[in-house]
Design an enzyme around this catalytic site. Sequence first.
Site, PDB file in Angstrom:
ATOM      1  N   LYS A  89       0.843  -1.210   0.000  1.00  0.00           N
ATOM      2  CA  LYS A  89       0.000   0.000   0.000  1.00  0.00           C
ATOM      3  C   LYS A  89       0.874   1.256   0.000  1.00  0.00           C
ATOM      4  O   LYS A  89       0.615   2.218  -0.732  1.00  0.00           O
ATOM      5  CB  LYS A  89      -0.948  -0.025   1.210  1.00  0.00           C
ATOM      6  CG  LYS A  89      -2.054  -1.066   1.055  1.00  0.00           C
ATOM      7  CD  LYS A  89      -2.808  -1.332   2.350  1.00  0.00           C
ATOM      8  CE  LYS A  89      -3.761  -2.517   2.161  1.00  0.00           C
ATOM      9  NZ  LYS A  89      -4.429  -2.930   3.412  1.00  0.00           N
TER      10      LYS A  89
ATOM     11  N   GLN B 211      -4.403  -1.896   9.656  1.00  0.00           N
ATOM     12  CA  GLN B 211      -4.267  -3.186   8.991  1.00  0.00           C
ATOM     13  C   GLN B 211      -4.823  -4.300   9.884  1.00  0.00           C
ATOM     14  O   GLN B 211      -4.423  -4.443  11.032  1.00  0.00           O
ATOM     15  CB  GLN B 211      -2.786  -3.458   8.663  1.00  0.00           C
ATOM     16  CG  GLN B 211      -2.559  -4.702   7.837  1.00  0.00           C
ATOM     17  CD  GLN B 211      -3.208  -4.633   6.444  1.00  0.00           C
ATOM     18  OE1 GLN B 211      -3.134  -3.631   5.767  1.00  0.00           O
ATOM     19  NE2 GLN B 211      -3.861  -5.719   6.046  1.00  0.00           N
TER      20      GLN B 211
ATOM     21  N   ASP C 151     -10.780   2.699   4.059  1.00  0.00           N
ATOM     22  CA  ASP C 151     -11.004   1.254   3.916  1.00  0.00           C
ATOM     23  C   ASP C 151     -12.503   0.947   3.827  1.00  0.00           C
ATOM     24  O   ASP C 151     -12.897  -0.153   3.438  1.00  0.00           O
ATOM     25  CB  ASP C 151     -10.414   0.496   5.112  1.00  0.00           C
ATOM     26  CG  ASP C 151      -9.138  -0.256   4.751  1.00  0.00           C
ATOM     27  OD1 ASP C 151      -8.908  -0.484   3.544  1.00  0.00           O
ATOM     28  OD2 ASP C 151      -8.391  -0.622   5.681  1.00  0.00           O
TER      29      ASP C 151
END
Length: 290
Positions: A52, A96, A119
């Site tokens: 990412k 994460q 997200d």
Amino acid sequence: MKILDGKVVSQAVKDDLKASTVAWKEKGGKTPHLAAILVGSDGASETYVASKIKNCEEVGFKSTLLRFEAGIEEQELIAAIEQLNNDADVDGILVQLPLPKHFNEEKVINLIDPEKDVDGFHPISLGRLVQGLPTFVSATPYGIMLLLKHYNIETAGKHAVVIGRSNIVGRPMSILLSQNTNPGNCTVTLCHSKTQNLKDLCLQADIIVAALGKVSFLTADMVKENAVVIDVGITRVADATKKSGFAIKGDVDFENVAPKCSYITPVPGGVGLMTIAALLTNTFAACTRK
Ligand code: NAP
């Protein structure tokens, strides 16, 4: 059979983002900034976060990685999220997953400012998606929609079977495919571990999204001729022939399913790359819509 090539499409999305970022900055806009939080040192999570960050650089975004030991107190993580929420330079925040067992993931995700929830995991983001309002769409299903759109795949009126009902993949996927949009307008069946006659349902499907995390679960006898098959699964399987010591496997028995399909995504090289492209798209939107 045609491959839905995540490499080609994600690169096209990133090229667009790169050009849009240059144009945005020329007009005086700030550099889009994604902040990632990584707790612990899980191998797969390390790889995802590194990718990412690398992709942010590729499209001209700024990125920040905050790393914490697996054993940190919840309060320390909460303080880090609050600091990022209050930092006007940070446009997008991701934590994460999975977090170490002693954390309540739901509680942690709920602390992220919904305006920075790139997200798309926050309940406000998911709630807005259910209502068909503009929102940050969870990156994996969003990436799949970008893939379907790129290949102009006809979805209206089709029967889609989604296997897996997680809040980050299966459920938002089922909502997106059922909406009055293009792609969309499917009749959707959402399946899970208690579903009966899964094989019969899959055999009726024009589109199957396999998102359950079980290697080669979807076999050729479960797929009708010319179906579109999207493989979300990512599982590391020990493989001594690989330098890393493992191979990445999907939820679809690709070798035997592919010949029956009109379109299919490979693993790797399919949905995973699109997930990152979608995350970057959400980050750009978070920056520019302020
Ligand atoms: P998850 O939270 O573990 O959810 C799995 C879902 O599959 C659950 O709804 C479960 O049903 C269902 N399921 C399990 N066994 C089943 C069976 N035998 N028949 C039918 N349904 C079954 O997983 P997730 O986070 O959604 O991830 C799914 C997979 O996608 C994993 O391999 C993950 O690594 C991968 N993934 C890939 C990406 C990407 O970028 N490509 C992104 C995210 C996740 P119940 O609800 O009844 O338990």
